[in-house]
Design a protein around this motif. Structure first.
Motif, mmCIF file in Angstrom:
data_model
loop_
_atom_site.group_PDB
_atom_site.id
_atom_site.type_symbol
_atom_site.label_atom_id
_atom_site.label_comp_id
_atom_site.label_asym_id
_atom_site.label_seq_id
_atom_site.Cartn_x
_atom_site.Cartn_y
_atom_site.Cartn_z
ATOM 1 N N VAL A 185 0.844 -1.208 0.000
ATOM 2 C CA VAL A 185 0.000 0.000 0.000
ATOM 3 C C VAL A 185 0.873 1.250 0.000
ATOM 4 C CG1 VAL A 185 -1.586 1.376 1.411
ATOM 5 C CG2 VAL A 185 -2.022 -1.063 1.057
ATOM 6 N N TYR A 186 1.869 1.290 0.849
ATOM 7 C CA TYR A 186 2.721 2.475 0.938
ATOM 8 C C TYR A 186 3.560 2.668 -0.322
ATOM 9 C CZ TYR A 186 1.573 3.635 5.786
ATOM 10 O OH TYR A 186 0.927 4.042 6.925
ATOM 11 N N GLU A 187 4.033 1.571 -0.906
ATOM 12 C CA GLU A 187 4.761 1.666 -2.178
ATOM 13 C C GLU A 187 3.854 2.236 -3.264
ATOM 14 O OE1 GLU A 187 6.174 -1.535 -5.520
ATOM 15 O OE2 GLU A 187 6.613 -2.028 -3.430
ATOM 16 N N SER A 188 2.606 1.772 -3.284
ATOM 17 C CA SER A 188 1.638 2.246 -4.266
ATOM 18 C C SER A 188 1.325 3.728 -4.072
ATOM 19 C CB SER A 188 0.359 1.413 -4.167
ATOM 20 O OG SER A 188 -0.578 1.798 -5.147
ATOM 21 N N LEU A 189 1.170 4.151 -2.830
ATOM 22 C CA LEU A 189 0.868 5.560 -2.566
ATOM 23 C C LEU A 189 2.008 6.469 -3.010
ATOM 24 C CD1 LEU A 189 -0.927 5.389 0.901
ATOM 25 C CD2 LEU A 189 -1.891 6.278 -1.234
ATOM 26 N N ARG A 190 3.238 5.996 -2.875
ATOM 27 C CA ARG A 190 4.369 6.820 -3.333
ATOM 28 C C ARG A 190 4.316 7.012 -4.852
ATOM 29 N NH1 ARG A 190 6.891 3.885 0.973
ATOM 30 N NH2 ARG A 190 7.714 2.272 -0.433
ATOM 31 N N ARG A 191 3.987 5.953 -5.582
ATOM 32 C CA ARG A 191 3.819 6.073 -7.033
ATOM 33 C C ARG A 191 2.598 6.932 -7.374
ATOM 34 N NH1 ARG A 191 4.172 0.122 -9.664
ATOM 35 N NH2 ARG A 191 3.211 1.308 -11.384
ATOM 36 N N HIS A 192 1.536 6.740 -6.637
ATOM 37 C CA HIS A 192 0.286 7.491 -6.802
ATOM 38 C C HIS A 192 0.563 8.996 -6.740
ATOM 39 C CE1 HIS A 192 -4.275 7.080 -5.648
ATOM 40 N NE2 HIS A 192 -4.081 8.184 -6.349
ATOM 41 N N VAL A 193 1.242 9.402 -5.686
ATOM 42 C CA VAL A 193 1.536 10.828 -5.485
ATOM 43 C C VAL A 193 2.507 11.348 -6.532
ATOM 44 C CG1 VAL A 193 2.632 12.469 -3.911
ATOM 45 C CG2 VAL A 193 0.989 10.801 -3.026
ATOM 46 N N ASN A 218 -10.684 11.934 2.445
ATOM 47 C CA ASN A 218 -10.634 10.486 2.661
ATOM 48 C C ASN A 218 -9.322 10.057 3.289
ATOM 49 O OD1 ASN A 218 -9.097 11.151 0.410
ATOM 50 N ND2 ASN A 218 -9.392 9.185 -0.566
ATOM 51 N N ALA A 219 -8.540 11.012 3.807
ATOM 52 C CA ALA A 219 -7.240 10.763 4.429
ATOM 53 C C ALA A 219 -6.158 10.450 3.399
ATOM 54 C CB ALA A 219 -7.312 9.658 5.483
ATOM 55 N N PHE A 220 -6.362 10.846 2.144
ATOM 56 C CA PHE A 220 -5.352 10.612 1.105
ATOM 57 C C PHE A 220 -4.040 11.313 1.442
ATOM 58 C CE2 PHE A 220 -3.193 11.964 -2.800
ATOM 59 C CZ PHE A 220 -2.936 10.721 -3.371
ATOM 60 N N LEU A 221 -4.122 12.586 1.796
ATOM 61 C CA LEU A 221 -2.908 13.336 2.117
ATOM 62 C C LEU A 221 -2.229 12.764 3.356
ATOM 63 C CD1 LEU A 221 -4.127 17.023 1.584
ATOM 64 C CD2 LEU A 221 -2.920 15.569 -0.041
ATOM 65 N N LEU A 222 -3.022 12.491 4.373
ATOM 66 C CA LEU A 222 -2.483 12.006 5.643
ATOM 67 C C LEU A 222 -1.793 10.656 5.468
ATOM 68 C CD1 LEU A 222 -2.289 12.487 8.718
ATOM 69 C CD2 LEU A 222 -4.491 11.309 8.939
ATOM 70 N N GLU A 223 -2.464 9.718 4.809
ATOM 71 C CA GLU A 223 -1.874 8.379 4.665
ATOM 72 C C GLU A 223 -0.695 8.400 3.693
ATOM 73 O OE1 GLU A 223 -1.587 5.201 6.624
ATOM 74 O OE2 GLU A 223 -3.474 6.293 6.881
ATOM 75 N N SER A 224 -0.747 9.266 2.683
ATOM 76 C CA SER A 224 0.390 9.387 1.761
ATOM 77 C C SER A 224 1.621 9.919 2.488
ATOM 78 C CB SER A 224 0.031 10.314 0.599
ATOM 79 O OG SER A 224 -0.988 9.752 -0.195
ATOM 80 N N SER A 225 1.404 10.847 3.418
ATOM 81 C CA SER A 225 2.535 11.359 4.191
ATOM 82 C C SER A 225 3.130 10.266 5.067
ATOM 83 C CB SER A 225 2.107 12.555 5.048
ATOM 84 O OG SER A 225 1.229 12.164 6.099
#
Length: 671
Positions: A378-386, A404-411
């Motif tokens: 999930v965290y690897e995906s969020l880094r690519r997502h951002v 939806n906590a996108f910014l918070l969880e991406s951080s």
């Protein structure tokens, strides 16, 4: 099943004799298996807790069955006790009852579990992956029995789905008081939710799931439309008069996010929404909330170009991973005007977010069997997502967090989402749009449900609401004229936009004046027989004063108090003694467990003088509580709104802030 049999089934509550086990239905969208988090002793406790609902004669059979459910699904849902009748928003007259108010609540919670409405109906989850109405089917059955039996001299108390019982009260007291997930603060981590929910002692009620006020994707489509329209207006070039041809890209077609494609079309844009769950795509396409479905990016990309060039108002669903879509848009150098995200990132490791590179089925297996590895994915995906989003915003896309906590969880994932000073790169939609333009002025998601379940009654309420708003607009100040005109357009078009899914419901952004006048007009119409049955009033908790959420509803509060929860608690207490039919207070909702406290209400209008008295008292407080708090935070729109309200309401006396001179403060406090 006949109506008589349906009523008899409700009145029996939990059956004395065990019903036959229910077969697994693969055609229904089921909740993902939860990770195994309980110790052996805690598993024993979970089974003992579940058996409390049943006499000892059934314990031998049920103990083994419940333990198997716990091992296989991570929860004890008590599937055997799922009723045989279809659950949906029937006419209020179909429900057995002694109290009309109680019957209206039965209708509302039934709507939350309608197959056309609920995300995972067999697991009693309405939306968001874990937003539950009840923890198990015994709680549902017992609650329905209590509601059928209760009078207006009683109040039903619900502890995170568990019906604690009926208590003596009085007609002006709430018929139901709901609490969900109210934890001791040090026990509100995601793993705490997993553990205590598995034990059967708490639940995540989301915002409107566990408070019986969900009305399908329409409940969010209006707010999404307003957000998209005003975000699009920020991107308008000189000379442009509408949003035709502009491209909006996001993800999610679930209970809340399913509103996005419809909102894009209403706004006149090209909406492109990714969703990895085939069943969710199928549902939204079948409901005509999505116009076209694509499983291939090679086919979708030219369709996006074509739709934008021809200025179509159209919604395109990509059945696949949102990260693949974002990266392809970067590669193809397509100019995207607006971007957002509505994956359920408040619940990132248990079905709320599906990482790129894994299939839907692989993710569901890994999150249950290899939770730590899944978290890494999930965290690897969020880094690519951002990274992909950053590339598009560098070329002019306006991106906003949809709460939806996108910014918070991406951080938390270590993505490149922060500015050098530690703030997020991108605003919450509340900071840029909903807060200063709507919430500060008292405008929020007022909603109503016609308990006759007759579309003709809904048509009458639409006409009444339109008439009231047009009358208010004749003398409204310029500060709120834009909000009124957008809502007049919305309610005028609502019927032809096929927004109803489930109950005959409507949502409309209105301030205290609008809500009170519309409600009073409804109550009069019920009394005169123009509306054939009671009307339930409510709102999303996502409103002016119902929710304290530092990364969403109160993200435009800058006096340091956005991390406090006084407003939501005061809101529910005040609504309760001013005449609400039911009230609810939740830990969690939208941005996640431990990140927000939110409160809600329901109010049943039956045409009586008592209902008229209650609606004036309660709706006035429900809105102005939040405006007063926002005014004290020095929000200019709220200061204007509360001063205007004090002029109209002599008994209202609100403490107003004095504004300090920034240059003076800078002189005194030198860095």
């Amino acid at each position: 099943m006949t109506l008589e049999e349906f009523r008899k089934d409700i009145l029996q509550g939990i059956p004395d004799e065990l019903p036959a086990p229910k077969p697994w239905d693969p055609s229904v969208n089921h909740a993902p298996k939860r990770k195994k988090i309980l110790t052996t002793e805690e598993k024993k406790l979970a089974v003992k807790n579940a058996l409390r609902y049943f006499p000892p004669k059934h314990h031998a059979v049920l103990a083994e069955e419940f333990y198997k459910e716990l091992e296989e699904y991570g929860r004890i849902y008590m599937y055997r006790f799922r009723p045989d009748y279809k659950i949906y928003a029937r006419s209020i007259h179909d429900f057995p009852h002694k109290s009309v108010q109680a019957a209206s609540i039965m209708l509302m919670l039934s709507n939350n579990l309608d197959y056309a409405v609920a995300q995972h109906p067999h697991e009693l989850i309405t939306y968001g992956g874990n937003g539950a109405v009840f923890q198990n089917w015994a709680q549902y059955r017992l609650t329905m029995k209590y509601l059928a039996e209760m009078t207006d001299e009683q109040t039903l108390v619900l502890y995170s789905g568990h019906p604690m019982g009926l208590f003596p009260s009085h007609p002006d007291a709430p018929r139901v008081v709901v609490t969900n997930g109210m934890m001791i603060p040090n026990y509100s981590s995601k793993d705490d939710w997993e553990r205590y929910n598995a034990l059967g002692v708490t639940q995540y009620g989301q915002m409107t799931a566990g408070s019986f006020m969900y009305i399908g994707p329409q409940g969010i489509v209006h707010g999404t439309t307003i957000t998209v329209m005003n975000a699009g207006r920020k991107q308008m070039k000189p000379g442009e008069t509408d949003l035709r041809g502009k491209i909006f890209v996001s993800s999610g077609l679930g209970g809340m996010s399913g509103a996005q494609p419809k909102a894009a079309v209403v706004a006149g844009m090209v909406g492109v929404i990714a969703e990895i769950n085939p069943k969710a795509v199928e549902v939204r396409h079948g409901q005509k909330w999505v116009d076209e479905v694509y499983t291939s990016l090679d086919e979708l990309i030219p369709r996006i170009r074509q739709a934008s060039a021809s200025k179509e108002a159209v919604s395109l669903a990509y059945q696949g991973n949102i990260v693949d879509l974002w990266e392809r848009l970067v590669e193809e150098d397509i100019h995207v005007d607006l971007g957002s995200d509505q994956t359920s990132l408040h619940n990132p490791f248990a079905g709320g977010y599906y990482p790129v590179g894994l299939s839907f089925e692989e993710s569901n297996r890994m999150m249950a069997e290899q939770p730590e590895l899944f978290k890494e994915k999930v965290y690897e995906s969020l880094r690519r997502h951002v990274k992909a989003i950053n590339a598009l915003t560098a070329k002019g896309m306006y991106f906003f967090d949809y709460g939806n906590a996108f910014l918070l969880e991406s951080s938390r994932a270590g993505a490149d989402i922060l500015k050098p000073n530690g703030d997020f790169r991108y605003p919450s939609y509340v900071q840029d749009i909903m807060g200063p333009m709507f919430f500060d002025y008292g405008f929020g998601p007022f909603r109503w449900v016609c308990t006759s379940s007759d579309p003709k009654d809904l048509e009458v309420t639409d006409s009444i609401a339109l008439e009231v708003l047009e009358e208010i607009a004749k003398t409204a100040p310029t500060e709120i004229m834009g909000q009124l005109q957008d809502n007049i357009h919305w309610i005028r078009e609502a019927g032809r936009n096929n927004l109803v899914v489930g109950s005959q419901a409507r949502i409309l952004y209105a301030d205290a004046e609008g809500r009170i006048k519309i409600a009073a007009a409804f109550n009069k119409a019920i009394r005169e027989g123009r509306i054939s049955a009671p009307v339930v009033l409510g709102r999303d908790h996502h409103d002016v004063s119902g929710t304290d959420s530092p990364y969403r509803e109160t993200s435009n509060i800058y006096d340091g108090s956005r991390f406090t929860a006084d407003m939501a608690i005061q809101n529910v207490i005040g609504d309760a003694f001013r005449g609400a039919t039911w009230v609810s207070i939740h830990n969690g909702g939208g941005v996640g467990w431990g990140e927000v406290i939110n409160g809600g209400f329901g109010m049943t209008l039956d045409g009586s003088d008592a209902a008229d008295r209650r609606l004036h008292m309660m709706l006035h407080w429900d809105v102005n509580n939040g405006i007063a708090r926002r005014s004290w935070a020095r929000n200019s729109g709220a200061m204007f709104a509360i001063k205007r309200e004090m002029e109209r309401t002599p008994l209202l006396k609100v403490t107003l802030p004095n504004i300090a001179d920034d240059s003076l403060i800078d002189q005194v406090v030198k860095g």
